[in-house]
Design a protein around this motif. Structure first.
Motif, PDB file in Angstrom:
ATOM      1  N   ARG A 145       0.824  -1.209   0.000  1.00  0.00           N
ATOM      2  CA  ARG A 145       0.000   0.000   0.000  1.00  0.00           C
ATOM      3  C   ARG A 145       0.863   1.266   0.000  1.00  0.00           C
ATOM      4  O   ARG A 145       0.645   2.197   0.773  1.00  0.00           O
ATOM      5  CB  ARG A 145      -0.940   0.002   1.209  1.00  0.00           C
ATOM      6  N   THR A 146       1.833   1.257  -0.882  1.00  0.00           N
ATOM      7  CA  THR A 146       2.828   2.326  -0.934  1.00  0.00           C
ATOM      8  C   THR A 146       2.716   3.114  -2.237  1.00  0.00           C
ATOM      9  O   THR A 146       2.472   2.543  -3.305  1.00  0.00           O
ATOM     10  CB  THR A 146       4.238   1.722  -0.770  1.00  0.00           C
ATOM     11  N   ILE A 147       2.896   4.423  -2.143  1.00  0.00           N
ATOM     12  CA  ILE A 147       2.857   5.290  -3.316  1.00  0.00           C
ATOM     13  C   ILE A 147       4.230   5.292  -3.977  1.00  0.00           C
ATOM     14  O   ILE A 147       5.222   5.714  -3.372  1.00  0.00           O
ATOM     15  CB  ILE A 147       2.451   6.723  -2.928  1.00  0.00           C
ATOM     16  N   LEU A 148       4.296   4.810  -5.200  1.00  0.00           N
ATOM     17  CA  LEU A 148       5.547   4.729  -5.951  1.00  0.00           C
ATOM     18  C   LEU A 148       5.427   5.458  -7.291  1.00  0.00           C
ATOM     19  O   LEU A 148       6.106   5.122  -8.254  1.00  0.00           O
ATOM     20  CB  LEU A 148       5.925   3.263  -6.179  1.00  0.00           C
ATOM     21  N   ARG A 149       4.592   6.479  -7.329  1.00  0.00           N
ATOM     22  CA  ARG A 149       4.417   7.244  -8.564  1.00  0.00           C
ATOM     23  C   ARG A 149       5.760   7.831  -9.015  1.00  0.00           C
ATOM     24  O   ARG A 149       6.488   8.417  -8.224  1.00  0.00           O
ATOM     25  CB  ARG A 149       3.421   8.389  -8.351  1.00  0.00           C
ATOM     26  N   THR A 150       6.081   7.635 -10.268  1.00  0.00           N
ATOM     27  CA  THR A 150       7.309   8.136 -10.912  1.00  0.00           C
ATOM     28  C   THR A 150       8.580   7.613 -10.245  1.00  0.00           C
ATOM     29  O   THR A 150       9.661   8.168 -10.451  1.00  0.00           O
ATOM     30  CB  THR A 150       7.351   9.692 -10.966  1.00  0.00           C
ATOM     31  N   ALA A 151       8.488   6.565  -9.443  1.00  0.00           N
ATOM     32  CA  ALA A 151       9.702   5.958  -8.880  1.00  0.00           C
ATOM     33  C   ALA A 151      10.533   5.343 -10.000  1.00  0.00           C
ATOM     34  O   ALA A 151       9.996   4.886 -11.016  1.00  0.00           O
ATOM     35  CB  ALA A 151       9.339   4.906  -7.843  1.00  0.00           C
ATOM     36  N   ASP A 152      11.844   5.320  -9.820  1.00  0.00           N
ATOM     37  CA  ASP A 152      12.766   4.863 -10.862  1.00  0.00           C
ATOM     38  C   ASP A 152      13.432   3.559 -10.423  1.00  0.00           C
ATOM     39  O   ASP A 152      14.270   3.552  -9.525  1.00  0.00           O
ATOM     40  CB  ASP A 152      13.817   5.943 -11.116  1.00  0.00           C
ATOM     41  N   PHE A 153      13.034   2.458 -11.075  1.00  0.00           N
ATOM     42  CA  PHE A 153      13.617   1.142 -10.803  1.00  0.00           C
ATOM     43  C   PHE A 153      14.474   0.679 -11.987  1.00  0.00           C
ATOM     44  O   PHE A 153      14.613  -0.525 -12.208  1.00  0.00           O
ATOM     45  CB  PHE A 153      12.521   0.119 -10.539  1.00  0.00           C
ATOM     46  N   TYR A 154      15.048   1.597 -12.725  1.00  0.00           N
ATOM     47  CA  TYR A 154      15.835   1.233 -13.902  1.00  0.00           C
ATOM     48  C   TYR A 154      16.934   0.227 -13.535  1.00  0.00           C
ATOM     49  O   TYR A 154      17.721   0.445 -12.610  1.00  0.00           O
ATOM     50  CB  TYR A 154      16.481   2.480 -14.511  1.00  0.00           C
ATOM     51  N   ALA A 155      16.953  -0.913 -14.244  1.00  0.00           N
ATOM     52  CA  ALA A 155      17.983  -1.954 -14.086  1.00  0.00           C
ATOM     53  C   ALA A 155      18.067  -2.497 -12.665  1.00  0.00           C
ATOM     54  O   ALA A 155      19.091  -3.050 -12.269  1.00  0.00           O
ATOM     55  CB  ALA A 155      19.348  -1.433 -14.533  1.00  0.00           C
ATOM     56  N   ALA A 156      16.989  -2.358 -11.889  1.00  0.00           N
ATOM     57  CA  ALA A 156      16.985  -2.894 -10.523  1.00  0.00           C
ATOM     58  C   ALA A 156      16.741  -4.407 -10.556  1.00  0.00           C
ATOM     59  O   ALA A 156      16.047  -4.926 -11.433  1.00  0.00           O
ATOM     60  CB  ALA A 156      15.912  -2.211  -9.692  1.00  0.00           C
ATOM     61  N   LYS A 157      17.318  -5.106  -9.602  1.00  0.00           N
ATOM     62  CA  LYS A 157      17.103  -6.542  -9.447  1.00  0.00           C
ATOM     63  C   LYS A 157      15.989  -6.733  -8.419  1.00  0.00           C
ATOM     64  O   LYS A 157      16.201  -6.556  -7.217  1.00  0.00           O
ATOM     65  CB  LYS A 157      18.387  -7.238  -8.985  1.00  0.00           C
ATOM     66  N   LEU A 158      14.791  -7.070  -8.896  1.00  0.00           N
ATOM     67  CA  LEU A 158      13.607  -7.153  -8.033  1.00  0.00           C
ATOM     68  C   LEU A 158      12.946  -8.515  -8.127  1.00  0.00           C
ATOM     69  O   LEU A 158      11.723  -8.642  -8.064  1.00  0.00           O
ATOM     70  CB  LEU A 158      12.610  -6.057  -8.438  1.00  0.00           C
ATOM     71  N   ARG A 159      13.747  -9.540  -8.266  1.00  0.00           N
ATOM     72  CA  ARG A 159      13.181 -10.889  -8.386  1.00  0.00           C
ATOM     73  C   ARG A 159      12.329 -11.238  -7.163  1.00  0.00           C
ATOM     74  O   ARG A 159      12.763 -11.074  -6.028  1.00  0.00           O
ATOM     75  CB  ARG A 159      14.285 -11.917  -8.556  1.00  0.00           C
ATOM     76  N   SER A 160      11.105 -11.682  -7.431  1.00  0.00           N
ATOM     77  CA  SER A 160      10.157 -12.105  -6.403  1.00  0.00           C
ATOM     78  C   SER A 160       9.779 -10.979  -5.446  1.00  0.00           C
ATOM     79  O   SER A 160       9.303 -11.233  -4.342  1.00  0.00           O
ATOM     80  CB  SER A 160      10.711 -13.301  -5.608  1.00  0.00           C
ATOM     81  N   ALA A 161       9.968  -9.734  -5.863  1.00  0.00           N
ATOM     82  CA  ALA A 161       9.491  -8.617  -5.049  1.00  0.00           C
ATOM     83  C   ALA A 161       7.967  -8.654  -4.987  1.00  0.00           C
ATOM     84  O   ALA A 161       7.302  -9.196  -5.871  1.00  0.00           O
ATOM     85  CB  ALA A 161       9.962  -7.292  -5.637  1.00  0.00           C
TER      86      ALA A 161
END
Length: 234
Positions: A145-161
Protein backbone atom coordinates in the motif's frame (compact mmCIF):
# COMPACT_ATOMS: atom_id res chain seq x y z
CA UNK A 1 24.29 -9.08 4.60
CA UNK A 2 27.32 -9.84 2.44
CA UNK A 3 28.49 -7.22 -0.04
CA UNK A 4 27.51 -9.43 -2.99
CA UNK A 5 23.81 -10.31 -2.87
CA UNK A 6 22.38 -12.95 -5.14
CA UNK A 7 18.76 -11.89 -5.73
CA UNK A 8 18.17 -15.19 -7.52
CA UNK A 9 18.78 -17.32 -4.45
CA UNK A 10 16.28 -20.02 -3.53
CA UNK A 11 15.01 -17.96 -0.59
CA UNK A 12 14.09 -14.97 -2.75
CA UNK A 13 10.41 -15.91 -2.98
CA UNK A 14 9.72 -15.96 0.75
CA UNK A 15 8.22 -13.15 2.80
CA UNK A 16 10.70 -10.67 4.29
CA UNK A 17 12.03 -11.74 7.67
CA UNK A 18 10.96 -9.24 10.37
CA UNK A 19 13.48 -7.09 12.26
CA UNK A 20 14.87 -8.61 15.43
CA UNK A 21 14.42 -5.90 18.08
CA UNK A 22 15.44 -5.71 21.76
CA UNK A 23 12.85 -5.40 24.54
CA UNK A 24 13.88 -1.82 25.31
CA UNK A 25 15.84 1.07 23.82
CA UNK A 26 17.96 3.95 25.02
CA UNK A 27 17.11 7.40 23.70
CA UNK A 28 19.50 8.70 21.07
CA UNK A 29 20.62 12.32 21.15
CA UNK A 30 19.70 14.72 18.35
CA UNK A 31 23.23 16.09 18.06
CA UNK A 32 24.62 16.56 14.55
CA UNK A 33 25.44 13.29 12.84
CA UNK A 34 29.15 12.63 13.37
CA UNK A 35 31.22 10.66 10.88
CA UNK A 36 31.42 7.03 11.90
CA UNK A 37 28.17 7.21 13.92
CA UNK A 38 27.09 3.87 15.43
CA UNK A 39 23.59 3.56 16.86
CA UNK A 40 22.80 0.29 18.66
CA UNK A 41 19.53 -0.46 20.45
CA UNK A 42 18.45 3.19 20.51
CA UNK A 43 15.19 5.05 19.92
CA UNK A 44 15.69 7.98 17.55
CA UNK A 45 13.23 10.91 17.62
CA UNK A 46 15.26 14.00 16.68
CA UNK A 47 15.55 16.34 13.72
CA UNK A 48 18.59 15.64 11.53
CA UNK A 49 17.36 17.41 8.41
CA UNK A 50 20.05 18.58 6.00
CA UNK A 51 22.91 16.95 7.88
CA UNK A 52 25.78 15.15 6.16
CA UNK A 53 27.75 12.15 7.42
CA UNK A 54 30.40 9.95 5.87
CA UNK A 55 29.36 6.68 7.55
CA UNK A 56 26.39 5.63 9.71
CA UNK A 57 25.73 2.17 11.20
CA UNK A 58 22.38 1.39 12.82
CA UNK A 59 21.47 -1.92 14.49
CA UNK A 60 18.46 -3.12 16.50
CA UNK A 61 16.95 0.35 16.75
CA UNK A 62 13.62 2.18 16.40
CA UNK A 63 13.11 5.52 14.62
CA UNK A 64 9.90 7.27 15.69
CA UNK A 65 8.77 10.52 14.07
CA UNK A 66 12.33 11.52 13.21
CA UNK A 67 12.96 14.20 10.57
CA UNK A 68 15.77 13.41 8.16
CA UNK A 69 14.80 15.58 5.20
CA UNK A 70 17.71 15.98 2.78
CA UNK A 71 20.13 13.95 4.91
CA UNK A 72 23.22 12.77 3.02
CA UNK A 73 25.12 9.64 4.08
CA UNK A 74 28.05 8.31 2.05
CA UNK A 75 27.99 4.82 3.59
CA UNK A 76 24.91 3.48 5.35
CA UNK A 77 24.33 0.16 7.12
CA UNK A 78 20.97 -0.53 8.81
CA UNK A 79 20.12 -3.90 10.38
CA UNK A 80 17.14 -5.08 12.47
CA UNK A 81 15.48 -1.68 12.60
CA UNK A 82 11.95 -0.25 12.39
CA UNK A 83 11.34 3.24 11.00
CA UNK A 84 7.93 4.64 12.03
CA UNK A 85 6.30 7.84 10.73
CA UNK A 86 9.60 9.46 9.73
CA UNK A 87 10.36 11.98 6.99
CA UNK A 88 13.29 11.09 4.72
CA UNK A 89 12.18 13.18 1.75
CA UNK A 90 15.10 14.10 -0.50
CA UNK A 91 17.59 12.00 1.49
CA UNK A 92 20.65 10.77 -0.41
CA UNK A 93 21.78 7.39 0.91
CA UNK A 94 24.87 6.23 -0.95
CA UNK A 95 26.36 2.74 -0.60
CA UNK A 96 23.34 1.66 1.46
CA UNK A 97 22.90 -1.88 2.79
CA UNK A 98 19.61 -2.58 4.57
CA UNK A 99 18.91 -5.92 6.25
CA UNK A 100 15.67 -6.75 8.08
CA UNK A 101 14.37 -3.18 8.02
CA UNK A 102 10.73 -2.07 8.03
CA UNK A 103 9.51 1.41 7.07
CA UNK A 104 5.98 2.26 8.25
CA UNK A 105 3.99 5.30 7.10
CA UNK A 106 7.15 7.19 6.18
CA UNK A 107 7.42 10.16 3.82
CA UNK A 108 10.28 9.42 1.44
CA UNK A 109 9.51 11.53 -1.63
CA UNK A 110 12.53 11.89 -3.91
CA UNK A 111 14.80 9.72 -1.77
CA UNK A 112 17.90 8.43 -3.56
CA UNK A 113 19.03 4.89 -2.71
CA UNK A 114 20.47 3.98 -6.09
CA UNK A 115 22.56 0.79 -6.18
CA UNK A 116 21.44 -0.08 -2.64
CA UNK A 117 21.37 -3.67 -1.41
CA UNK A 118 18.10 -4.59 0.27
CA UNK A 119 17.44 -7.84 2.07
CA UNK A 120 14.25 -8.53 4.02
CA UNK A 121 13.00 -4.95 3.66
CA UNK A 122 9.34 -3.83 3.85
CA UNK A 123 7.74 -0.48 3.01
CA UNK A 124 4.23 -0.25 4.51
CA UNK A 125 1.94 2.67 3.61
CA UNK A 126 4.91 4.84 2.66
CA UNK A 127 5.14 7.74 0.21
CA UNK A 128 7.98 6.98 -2.20
CA UNK A 129 6.99 9.10 -5.18
CA UNK A 130 9.94 10.01 -7.41
CA UNK A 131 12.22 7.71 -5.38
CA UNK A 132 15.44 6.56 -7.07
CA UNK A 133 16.00 2.80 -6.79
CA UNK A 134 18.11 2.55 -9.95
CA UNK A 135 20.29 -0.58 -10.11
CA UNK A 136 19.20 -1.65 -6.62
CA UNK A 137 19.74 -5.32 -5.75
CA UNK A 138 17.11 -6.90 -3.55
CA UNK A 139 16.22 -10.15 -1.86
CA UNK A 140 12.80 -10.48 -0.26
CA UNK A 141 11.60 -6.88 -0.61
CA UNK A 142 7.96 -5.88 -0.19
CA UNK A 143 6.00 -2.70 -0.94
CA UNK A 144 2.60 -2.71 0.79
CA UNK A 145 0.00 0.00 0.00
CA UNK A 146 2.83 2.33 -0.93
CA UNK A 147 2.86 5.29 -3.32
CA UNK A 148 5.55 4.73 -5.95
CA UNK A 149 4.42 7.24 -8.56
CA UNK A 150 7.31 8.14 -10.91
CA UNK A 151 9.70 5.96 -8.88
CA UNK A 152 12.77 4.86 -10.86
CA UNK A 153 13.62 1.14 -10.80
CA UNK A 154 15.84 1.23 -13.90
CA UNK A 155 17.98 -1.95 -14.09
CA UNK A 156 16.99 -2.89 -10.52
CA UNK A 157 17.10 -6.54 -9.45
CA UNK A 158 13.61 -7.15 -8.03
CA UNK A 159 13.18 -10.89 -8.39
CA UNK A 160 10.16 -12.11 -6.40
CA UNK A 161 9.49 -8.62 -5.05
CA UNK A 162 5.97 -8.03 -3.76
CA UNK A 163 3.94 -4.96 -4.72
CA UNK A 164 0.66 -5.11 -2.81
CA UNK A 165 -1.92 -2.45 -3.80
CA UNK A 166 0.73 0.11 -4.74
CA UNK A 167 0.43 3.22 -6.89
CA UNK A 168 2.88 2.57 -9.74
CA UNK A 169 1.73 5.35 -12.06
CA UNK A 170 4.64 6.35 -14.35
CA UNK A 171 7.06 4.19 -12.36
CA UNK A 172 10.07 3.29 -14.52
CA UNK A 173 11.04 -0.40 -14.79
CA UNK A 174 13.17 -0.40 -17.94
CA UNK A 175 15.81 -3.15 -17.90
CA UNK A 176 14.67 -4.28 -14.42
CA UNK A 177 14.58 -7.96 -13.45
CA UNK A 178 11.08 -8.66 -12.05
CA UNK A 179 10.92 -12.41 -12.55
CA UNK A 180 8.63 -13.93 -9.92
CA UNK A 181 7.35 -10.55 -8.69
CA UNK A 182 3.74 -10.24 -7.46
CA UNK A 183 1.81 -7.11 -8.45
CA UNK A 184 -1.65 -7.78 -7.00
CA UNK A 185 -3.85 -4.71 -6.51
CA UNK A 186 -1.25 -2.31 -7.91
CA UNK A 187 -1.96 0.23 -10.66
CA UNK A 188 -0.33 -0.78 -13.94
CA UNK A 189 -2.06 1.43 -16.52
CA UNK A 190 0.79 3.95 -16.70
CA UNK A 191 3.92 1.96 -15.82
CA UNK A 192 6.98 2.51 -18.00
CA UNK A 193 9.26 -0.28 -19.18
CA UNK A 194 6.51 -2.91 -19.12
CA UNK A 195 8.61 -5.07 -21.46
CA UNK A 196 10.68 -5.91 -18.35
CA UNK A 197 7.67 -7.62 -16.72
CA UNK A 198 8.52 -11.12 -17.97
CA UNK A 199 7.75 -13.67 -15.25
CA UNK A 200 5.55 -11.47 -13.04
CA UNK A 201 2.21 -12.56 -11.59
CA UNK A 202 -0.86 -10.33 -11.83
CA UNK A 203 -4.55 -10.75 -11.08
CA UNK A 204 -7.35 -10.85 -13.66
CA UNK A 205 -8.28 -7.18 -13.37
CA UNK A 206 -4.72 -6.14 -14.20
CA UNK A 207 -4.46 -8.05 -17.47
CA UNK A 208 -5.84 -5.37 -19.80
CA UNK A 209 -3.94 -2.39 -18.30
CA UNK A 210 -0.67 -4.31 -18.40
CA UNK A 211 -1.34 -5.61 -21.91
CA UNK A 212 -1.80 -2.06 -23.16
CA UNK A 213 1.48 -0.98 -21.57
CA UNK A 214 3.20 -3.99 -23.12
CA UNK A 215 1.84 -3.03 -26.53
CA UNK A 216 3.21 0.48 -26.07
CA UNK A 217 6.60 -0.76 -24.88
CA UNK A 218 6.88 -3.15 -27.82
CA UNK A 219 5.59 -0.58 -30.30
CA UNK A 220 2.58 -2.74 -31.22
CA UNK A 221 -0.18 -0.88 -33.06
CA UNK A 222 -3.82 -1.96 -32.85
CA UNK A 223 -5.64 -1.16 -36.10
CA UNK A 224 -8.84 -3.02 -36.95
CA UNK A 225 -8.58 -2.33 -40.71
CA UNK A 226 -5.23 -0.95 -41.87
CA UNK A 227 -6.59 -0.72 -45.44
CA UNK A 228 -8.62 2.35 -44.42
CA UNK A 229 -5.45 4.31 -43.82
CA UNK A 230 -3.36 2.68 -46.58
CA UNK A 231 -5.76 3.29 -49.47
CA UNK A 232 -7.12 6.86 -49.75
CA UNK A 233 -9.94 5.61 -52.04
CA UNK A 234 -11.49 3.53 -49.26
Amino acid sequence: MPDSVDPMSKSAGKEPAPPQLPADFEDATDDPLPDGLEWHQVRVRGDFSGQVARAVDVTESHFVGARMVGVEVDRLRITDTVVDDCDLSGAVLTDAVLTRVEFRKCRMSGIIVAAARLRDVRFVECKLDDANFRMTMSERVEFDRTILRTADFYAAKLRSARFWSCDLALAQFSKADLHGALLHGSTLADVLGADSFAGVTVETGQVLPLALRLFAALDITVDDDPRDSADPRR
